[in-house]
Design an enzyme around this catalytic site. Structure first.
Site, PDB file in Angstrom:
ATOM      1  N   GLU A   1       3.475  -9.593 -23.302  1.00 32.36           N
ATOM      2  CA  GLU A   1       4.900  -9.616 -22.954  1.00 32.36           C
ATOM      3  C   GLU A   1       5.152  -9.417 -21.455  1.00 32.36           C
ATOM      4  O   GLU A   1       6.033 -10.035 -20.853  1.00 32.36           O
ATOM      5  CB  GLU A   1       5.652  -8.535 -23.747  1.00 32.36           C
TER       6      GLU A   1
ATOM      7  N   HIS B   1      -0.406  -5.230  -0.194  1.00 30.02           N
ATOM      8  CA  HIS B   1      -1.856  -5.307  -0.368  1.00 30.02           C
ATOM      9  C   HIS B   1      -2.351  -3.954  -0.859  1.00 30.02           C
ATOM     10  O   HIS B   1      -2.132  -2.940  -0.203  1.00 30.02           O
ATOM     11  CB  HIS B   1      -2.531  -5.666   0.950  1.00 30.02           C
TER      12      HIS B   1
ATOM     13  N   HIS C   1      -5.642  -1.591  -2.896  1.00 29.66           N
ATOM     14  CA  HIS C   1      -7.047  -1.473  -3.295  1.00 29.66           C
ATOM     15  C   HIS C   1      -7.125  -1.024  -4.756  1.00 29.66           C
ATOM     16  O   HIS C   1      -8.097  -0.368  -5.149  1.00 29.66           O
ATOM     17  CB  HIS C   1      -7.779  -0.485  -2.392  1.00 29.66           C
TER      18      HIS C   1
ATOM     19  N   CYS D   1      -4.364  -6.582   7.937  1.00 24.09           N
ATOM     20  CA  CYS D   1      -3.878  -7.618   7.012  1.00 24.09           C
ATOM     21  C   CYS D   1      -2.870  -8.538   7.675  1.00 24.09           C
ATOM     22  O   CYS D   1      -2.363  -9.470   7.024  1.00 24.09           O
ATOM     23  CB  CYS D   1      -3.189  -6.996   5.802  1.00 24.09           C
TER      24      CYS D   1
ATOM     25  N   HIS E   1     -12.491  -5.819  -3.511  1.00 22.92           N
ATOM     26  CA  HIS E   1     -11.604  -5.388  -2.445  1.00 22.92           C
ATOM     27  C   HIS E   1     -10.225  -4.970  -2.980  1.00 22.92           C
ATOM     28  O   HIS E   1      -9.824  -3.819  -2.848  1.00 22.92           O
ATOM     29  CB  HIS E   1     -11.501  -6.534  -1.413  1.00 22.92           C
TER      30      HIS E   1
END
Lengths: 262, 262, 262, 262
Positions: free
Chosen positions: A158, A133, A135, A115, A223
């Site tokens: 809310e 990041h 999954h 990443c 992903h």
């Protein structure tokens, strides 16, 4: 999977390395990455070595230092000395865990998270302080339930108020936080298509960041999700609030309800 | 059920037995079996004494030593001295917990896991380093939702990349890992029918292993899943990634979606 | 809710009371009730003070001593000195927590669990070693999904093998465990109707115990489940395996599948 | 998210401040707020800084002291010195965390929870000892599934008995607890509409409290739930039992069942 154990603060069990990128302070980026990865693992967000996290040392001496978890490693078992460190200025690699003593790493050959270029995009385009990041299955399910859409939308919940109101500052051309979203605001998260190689997501992620100045996250179809914030705790809170909304959205959609109130 | 507590590494609280199959090292197979069983219990994979695990001491002096949890025991309460040890060469039983001092075992009559011949098949046919067997409800539900199929299939989900790309090496006739699966690959897991006695699964499990050289797991209808890997951590990661995919597949199928993208 | 923390065995933190019904041994009934209630709370089985547990001291000097948790107390916060102790012979009350020093109980007025006559029925009619009562949502949902039935049924699921095969011994007129259920066996659990007062369930529970010599549990419509076993660990395993099956049954029924294979 | 870790009582790690609103006693309101927020976080009730809690020191020297968690803070990471303290008589602010030494608060600018006027309404109108506000997804889903109703209703579920039977005492004009609800009672929780600003809920919350003398909770559409009780443990138990019922109600409604038995 779930439930962090709060019964004792995870101790930074640092060997006496002569390493300026390690610290006994639990709030040090290398230690926080480990702590948060355990939390994310318990939420089923980074199981099976999936997902990743990166923290910029925004409160440290050099706020351009970026700590990045390695690729393909069990996230809940990360140790502070397994991090890569990069200087945002010129993206120079300052530290690799491959130089650690063998008894710590067992000669494992580390690679920075796949990443990394995506994290870098968040740092340079949005001056983020941290990128997460995951999954998350709620994220994946939303990209499937909104399978013919390039945006996920929800309004009038809310929890939306936990997300930042972002706005382009025309004089500086930078995106700035001007407050929090309101209950009645429509949260819009762009969805980009997945690619075989994670680094190939960079162009479409950057395009989404440009096209959606109000977003602090990008969904990736089939992903997961990328979330960033001004610092690590903001990023953590935004990700948590988004995942709550994505989980709720799956329930609403499955029950036949619209997630946007007319 | 869920959520391992990561706040302190489980300590191997080994009594001073003169026993070469026990160790203070948390990475010793007998200790890892206990640690992983607690984790699996928290995931509802081995509740009610279900499931099992076996580790081959691939990094030890004798890589043919296989540690096997006993049968019918609460998996989350296993102790390192309750293991069976077998030598793969000739499948000779080297250690049984029935010889432990009475104060440790309370004269309990241990039997090796009923999965033993199945574990052995993975070791001998695939040179596995560890085998995991769970009663995961996602696994059972997939075998029911794919009730008229002998294969479970899924494609185009990022998490697939956590699984190994396996290939027959024609010169050695062995299955070898040549990399990782790709995002666009179709993951195929064979489903075999359950039998009244667990050991009677051996033939069909072996047949599935032969017929599916690319698989690192076999589903058992109305029962659970068997997963193996090159070493214990690979087996753990594969099982985790597979369970994530099986859980997602149940959600997709229930929502009326195909798990294989056309 | 879920996930017991296994990182350190809960310590019996017993004040130096001159009380023969307390012990430092973690396996003592008063300590086990506390440990298991924490586990059950984490499974959402006894939240909101619901549910209960009782253990007979089958391995102690007097195997007729029965320890019973008090009524209306937060189960996950129970302390060993809060138990009632009854002698099964004549059901004489031997100990009440109301006699504890005030600094321990804050003069709380304890009552024995409202389940007491139900627990007693399991002890006297089945010579149980422990009884567990939960408000498990899977149990409640099964009594609703099987709303017009007086039996819950499931077959051909591997987890059924964790349950005991029980049989009437005609010479002693006692129900005895003769082995384990088989994979292909049909598990039948009677469902009785709930009553406004828990003690009024006694007659119908006893009738179900008489009419179903093969059962080790009784479901109560819109309420929960009673499970018993030869000792506390067997009762815990049976309850765990049953809850797994009830949870799976809800999923199967919701997906339109029969739980009994034709 | 879930699973509190019970393995060690969270210790009140209080710095030696000269502060009469802090204490080493785990049962002190400032410490209990922290303990319960960790528990609520693990239940996914207060993630993303959502929700809140306030405790009145009903057993302390001044039972009119009210402790309130700050706004917009990660609830699971609260520390005892981060509380606001208000005297109910005249609603005078007695303590603000903004006066804490900088090393503890990092000069963070705290604001009292946005729920403060709502909590105050429960204290003054019902003489509550504690108020809990969560963003529970089961609560939100019930307000959506009962989208055209101003009341949530459920009856004939055992868990209802954990809730209080409340009645107007005509001589004192106060609502008093006269016992527990019965199994066959219909539990009715009013649902009020959400407003953009949390404090603007005050009028409709007060109206609901007046119109529903029998309720110990108010649902807020697309937002969550407010629950109160005579003391902190009662409030915790009521909230837990209500959430159990709301979770069950979602399952029943989704399966096409009425939650009120005719």
């Amino acid at each position: 999977m779930s439930a962090p154990c709060h019964c004792s603060a995870p101790k930074a069990n640092i060997p006496a390395l002569d390493d300026k990128y390690l610290s006994d302070d639990p709030a040090h980026p290398a230690n926080l990455i480990c702590e948060l990865c355990r939390l994310f693992y318990d939420n089923n967000w980074v199981t099976g070595t999936g997902g990743g996290i990166s923290i910029r040392d925004v409160k440290g001496e050099n706020p351009n230092l970026v700590y990045i978890a390695p690729s393909g490693i069990q996230k809940e078992r990360l140790q502070p000395w397994e991090m890569f460190v990069v200087d945002l200025n010129g993206e120079k690699l300052l530290r690799t865990p491959n130089e650690c003593p063998q008894e710590l790493t067992k000669s494992y050959k580390y690679k920075p998270s796949a990443c990394t270029p995506l994290f870098m995009s968040c740092y340079t385009m949005r001056e983020a302080g941290a990128c997460i990041h995951t999954h998350s299955q709620s994220a994946v399910m939303c990209t499937l339930l909104w399978g013919d859409k390039v945006e996920f939308e929800i309004s009038h919940i809310e929890q939306i108020k936990a997300l930042p109101q972002l706005k382009l500052n025309e004089s500086t051309s930078k995106i700035e936080k001007v407050g929090s979203m309101q209950y009645y605001d429509k949260l819009v998260i762009p969805i980009i298509e997945n690619t075989p190689h994670e680094e190939d997501l960079t162009d479409s992620l950057q395009e989404a960041i440009r096209n959606y100045p109000g977003t602090t996250a990008v969904l990736v179809r089939r992903h997961g999700i990328y979330v960033w914030g001004e610092d690590v705790w903001k990023a953590k809170v935004y990700n948590e609030a988004l995942d709550y909304l994505l989980e709720l959205a799956v329930k609403m959609k499955t029950a036949g309800m619209d997630t946007v109130r007319k």
